[in-house]
Structures are given as structure tokens and as C-alpha cells.
Design an enzyme around this catalytic site. Structure first.
Site, mmCIF file in Angstrom:
data_model
loop_
_atom_site.group_PDB
_atom_site.id
_atom_site.type_symbol
_atom_site.label_atom_id
_atom_site.label_comp_id
_atom_site.label_asym_id
_atom_site.label_seq_id
_atom_site.Cartn_x
_atom_site.Cartn_y
_atom_site.Cartn_z
ATOM 1 N N LYS A 255 0.819 -1.219 0.000
ATOM 2 C CA LYS A 255 0.000 0.000 0.000
ATOM 3 C C LYS A 255 0.851 1.266 0.000
ATOM 4 O O LYS A 255 0.380 2.332 -0.391
ATOM 5 C CB LYS A 255 -0.958 -0.013 1.181
ATOM 6 C CG LYS A 255 -2.031 -1.093 0.988
ATOM 7 C CD LYS A 255 -3.130 -1.045 2.013
ATOM 8 C CE LYS A 255 -4.247 -2.006 1.654
ATOM 9 N NZ LYS A 255 -3.834 -3.423 1.747
HETATM 10 C C1 LIG Z 1 -4.413 -4.465 1.053
HETATM 11 C C2 LIG Z 1 -3.606 -5.719 0.874
HETATM 12 C C3 LIG Z 1 -3.961 -6.696 -0.085
HETATM 13 C C4 LIG Z 1 -5.210 -6.583 -0.948
HETATM 14 O O1 LIG Z 1 -5.121 -5.564 -1.900
HETATM 15 P P1 LIG Z 1 -6.459 -5.026 -2.624
HETATM 16 O O2 LIG Z 1 -6.014 -3.882 -3.454
HETATM 17 O O3 LIG Z 1 -7.382 -4.635 -1.519
HETATM 18 O O4 LIG Z 1 -6.982 -6.164 -3.433
HETATM 19 C C5 LIG Z 1 -3.138 -7.804 -0.223
HETATM 20 N N1 LIG Z 1 -2.047 -7.965 0.568
HETATM 21 C C6 LIG Z 1 -1.677 -7.065 1.487
HETATM 22 C C7 LIG Z 1 -0.469 -7.319 2.323
HETATM 23 C C8 LIG Z 1 -2.432 -5.898 1.669
HETATM 24 O O5 LIG Z 1 -2.059 -4.992 2.612
#
Ligand SMILES: *Cc1c(COP(=O)(O)O)cnc(C)c1O
Length: 460
Positions: free
Chosen positions: A111
Site C-alpha cells: 500500500k
Molecule cells: C491491502 C492488501 C492486499 C489486498 O489488496 P487489494 O487492493 O485490496 O486487493 C493484499 N495484501 C496485502 C499485504 C495488503 O495490505
């Protein structure tokens, strides 16, 4: 580039309006009016660029008119200077297994790629308008810390992040509460994550409060987050194909809110040679059920060892639905209304077939996740985090697929240790967290209490 709503209820807006708006005012999600088309000669040339150079090329057609090329260069350089790997998002090749590492940012999860950019973008837009923003969000773990690191220290932004007291992992809690900048306000609520979301929703619906205090959101519906994530699909393709346009790549994406995988879909629509997108879920399988049945229906959320994918409603799914329904906002609106009233929606059979041409979906159990961590470790010595392991497992039938690694394994050390008996060495950003000074308010899970706290904090 102008932006439209999936529900067709707004006049097209500019990029900066789309960023500040977050959710469209008609309740839909914002999307570009068209996708820039990247021809083969350009793709070849892009394959030789650094991540930073490439990010500018990929994003510029989406932001142009609002943001100059030089401003974009500055934004991108500042955003990715916080990443510890010189390639920003390197591809690691372990024999046939290819891992796109997205966790070299300040909070060790993918993120950061989007939220470092969004934080700097907010700052630029607010400096221009002379405005201020109060970001309010609830987190179950990863998003909160990435958002805090995205805006810490900024003069025109205060950020309030609610987390459920004692219900996020100790590392996740410390990642948030040890950020001591004056504009960062952590609140541990005595309740659950759902309580946090309910409070945030209530305060956003308090229109007087919302406009007087210019509340803003950082959740994954913001178009700028998707845009920043498109870049690494192009980057990984360049690394793996060497710029050969006859070398399409399959990507495996551990999926929760459909944000990350939707960015892959955007890359494909721009002309990137993507063969398949593997949609990998844990046992919270609303999305994999949709791909395999054409029915999208909510269930109950089960806690898993890949908690950032424990969701039962995918906030970005509506964006894909818009394209599946041939960019017809009335059709999207009807489906979303059906979803709201009946808790399910269904697309016609020929649409399901179309979904399957591009997407392959699998739901991966807890046991399979654990055994994948073990198997990859035994065969290659590489340690997968549980989210990444879900994607690697789902990609078994696709040798050569590029698997997105969404978190550093040290961030989910307990699950890793249970699988292989050892923990991964933490990156510098996760070291010494337990010894650092922390600051956090503890408040009742009550919207009125949170509102009063925000008001008094901002009055100082
Ligand atoms: C948020 C997250 C996801 C999922 O991503 P999306 O964009 O919500 O599909 C997968 N793995 C980790 C470690 C995350 O923090």
C-alpha cells in the site's frame, strides 16, 4: 484527461477534482473517460526505463492539464525516495517462480506504493488551493500505517486513524503509534474494526461536520491510488520480457478490495501484453466465486493468516463492472441497487465467459497457504508472506507467472514461523518498533466521542 462516474450522475471532472472527491458525489466510483493507448514501439522503449522514469510516462497522460510534467517528476521522485530498494519494485526470479516485490516502502506492505504518492499529491493540490484536509479513516492493520506514513509531517493535513484496541497485530499497532508528528492522531477504540468503520461512515454522513472540517478519505477507492499501482505492472513486464512485445505475461494478485488487480486490468487496457490475471483470494472468496459463477454475493468474514484480504465486499469491484457492462452507467446502477437490496448480483452467462477469458480465480485455504510458504522455502530458501503465498498457490497452473508480493514476511512473522519454524529478518523499518516512544488516545467506540476529540484536537 476527464473523469466520469460509474453511475453516470456527475459532469466529468478533472484529475485533481477526482483526487479530492474520492468517491463520486452520485455514490459511484471515478474512472478516466478513456485509456491512453501505448503502441509497441513505446512499450519496447519503456522496458528500458527506471521505475521513476516509467512512473512519469505511465501517469502523465492521466494527470496532464492539471499537473505539469516537471511537477509529476518531483512528486514521483519524492514519493519513491522513501523506498529502500534501488529498483523500488524489483522482480526476483527463483527458477520459474517470479516474485514482484512491492514491500520495500516505509511500512513494508504494497500500500506504500500508492499512499506515498497520494500523500504528496494531496500536499501539492492543497498548496495550490490554499486549503486544508482532515483525513479520517478506520483500519484493521495495513492501510492505517501506510496512510500515516504518506502524510506525516505535512502542514495542510491532519490525519485521524481509528484502530480496534488490542485487535491489530503488535507490529501493526506500533507502526502507527510510534509516528509522533504533530499532524498524526492515532485513536484506539474500545471496539471492533466494524465499529471503527461505522463511526467513520457516520462522521462522513454528518454533512455539516464534514464540510466545516473538510474531511477526506484515503481508502482504496481514490483513483490516484489505482493509478500509482498501474506502474509496476509495466515495470515487471519490462523486466521479465526484456521489451519483447510478443512475450505476454500472466500476473497473480492476492486480492481483497480489487484495487491492486484492477490496476492490472487498466495496464492491460492501455495495451500492456498481459495474458491472464490470476485473482487469488483466501477463504473470504466473494471475488473468486464471482469469476467462477457470475454471482457476486456477500458472506460472513472469516479471520485468516492473510488478514489484509479478509473482506466480504470489494470496494473497487464496481469499476470493473462498469467495463464489463460496456461502460453503461445505467446497467451498473441497476446491478449495484440489486446488490444493496438483495445482497447479491448476477451477470449474464456471456459476460461470465468474458470475465473468464482474462481472469482466472482461485480461493486458497489456510492449510494451502501454510504449505505454500513451506514448499517455496524448502525449494528456494525464499520466504513468502501469507498474502503472497495465497497468490503463489493460485498460480500453480501457470508456470512463469509473475506473483505480486504484497507484504514483507517479517510483518506477518507469527504465521511464517508457524509454517517454517523460523522468522524472516525484519527490514530496517520494522526494527526497534517495540522500544520506540508511542502516542495514542484510547476512546469509546462512539461517533460523538470521536467527533468531540477531533474538534478539540484541531482547536489546539
Ligand atoms: C491491502 C492488501 C492486499 C489486498 O489488496 P487489494 O487492493 O485490496 O486487493 C493484499 N495484501 C496485502 C499485504 C495488503 O495490505
Amino acid at each position: 484527461m476527464r473523469y466520469v462516474s460509474t453511475r453516470g450522475g456527475i459532469e466529468p471532472v478533472s484529475f485533481s477534482q477526482a483526487v479530492m472527491m474520492g468517491l463520486a458525489t452520485d455514490g459511484g466510483l471515478l474512472l478516466p473517460e478513456s485509456f491512453p493507448q501505448i503502441d509497441e514501439a513505446t512499450l519496447k522503449q519503456w522496458a528500458g526505463l527506471s521505475f521513476i522514469e516509467l512512473a512519469v510516462e505511465v501517469m502523465y497522460p492521466f494527470v496532464g492539464e492539471d499537473i505539469s510534467r516537471q511537477e509529476l517528476v518531483d512528486l514521483v521522485e519524492r514519493s519513491y525516495a522513501s523506498f529502500t530498494h534501488p529498483e523500488v519494485t524489483p522482480v526476483v526470479e527463483l527458477g520459474p517462480l517470479k516474485i514482484l516485490e512491492l514491500f520495500h516502502g516505509p511500512t513494508a506492505a504494497f500500500k506504500d506504493v500508492a499512499l506515498q504518492f497520494l500523500g504528496n499529491l494531496f500536499e501539492l493540490l492543497l498548496e495550490r488551493s490554499g486549503g486544508r484536509l482532515n483525513i479520517l479513516g478506520a483500519t484493521s492493520g495495513d492501510t492505517g500505517s501506510a496512510a500515516i506514513y504518506g502524510v506525516r509531517g505535512q502542514e495542510r493535513i491532519d490525519i485521524f486513524i481509528l484502530h480496534p484496541k488490542g485487535r491489530v497485530s503488535p507490529i501493526q499497532e506500533r507502526q502507527m503509534t510510534t509516528v509522533l508528528d504533530a499532524n498524526v492522531h492515532n485513536i484506539a477504540i474500545t471496539g471492533t474494526f466494524d465499529d471503527g468503520q461505522r463511526i467513520v461512515k457516520a462522521l462522513f454522513n454528518d454533512l455539516e461536520f464534514k464540510s466545516e472540517y473538510t474531511l477526506g478519505a484515503v481508502n482504496s477507492i481514490n483513483w490516484a491510488r489505482i493509478l500509482a499501482q498501474v506502474v509496476y505492472y509495466f515495470y515487471a513486464w519490462g523486466r521479465v520480457s526484456g521489451g519483447d512485445v510478443n512475450h505476454p505475461v500472466t500476473f497473480s494478485v492476492p486480492t481483497g478490495n480489487f484495487g491492486d488487480i484492477f490496476a492490472g486490468y487498466v495496464a492491460k487496457r492501455m495495451g500492456l501484453p498481459i495474458e491472464r490475471l490470476i485473482l487469488a483470494t483466501n477463504r473470504n472468496d466473494i471475488l473468486s466465486r464471482f469469476v467462477n459463477s457470475g454471482v457476486y454475493s456477500t458472506g460472513t468474514v472469516h479471520p485468516t493468516i492473510s488478514p489484509s484480504m479478509d473482506i466480504q465486499i470489494s470496494s473497487n469491484f464496481e469499476r470493473y463492472l462498469y467495463y464489463l457492462m460496456d461502460e453503461n452507467p445505467a446497467a451498473v446502477k441497476a446491478l449495484m441497487e440489486q446488490m444493496n437490496s438483495e445482497g447479491r448480483l448476477e451477470v449474464p452467462e456471456e459476460k461470465r465467459v468474458e470475465v473468464n477469458r482474462l481472469f482466472y480465480a482461485a480461493a486458497v485455504s489456510e492449510e494451502e497457504t501454510q504449505s505454500q510458504i513451506r514448499e517455496t522455502y524448502e525449494q528456494t530458501g525464499y520466504i513468502l508472506d501469507p498474502h503472497t503465498a495465497v497468490g503463489v498457490h493460485a498460480a500453480r497452473a501457470f508456470p512463469g507467472a509473475v506473483c505480486l508480493a504484497t507484504a514483507h514476511p517479517a510483518k506477518f512473522g507469527a504465521a511464517v514461523k508457524e509454517a517454517i519454524g523460523v522468522e524472516s529478518e525484519p527490514p530496517p523499518s520494522l526494527q526497534g518498533l517495540m522500544e520506540k516512544e508511542a502516542r495514542c488516545a484510547v476512546l469509546d467506540a462512539d461517533a460523538a466521542v470521536i467527533k468531540a476529540y477531533m474538534k478539540s484536537t484541531l482547536a489546539n
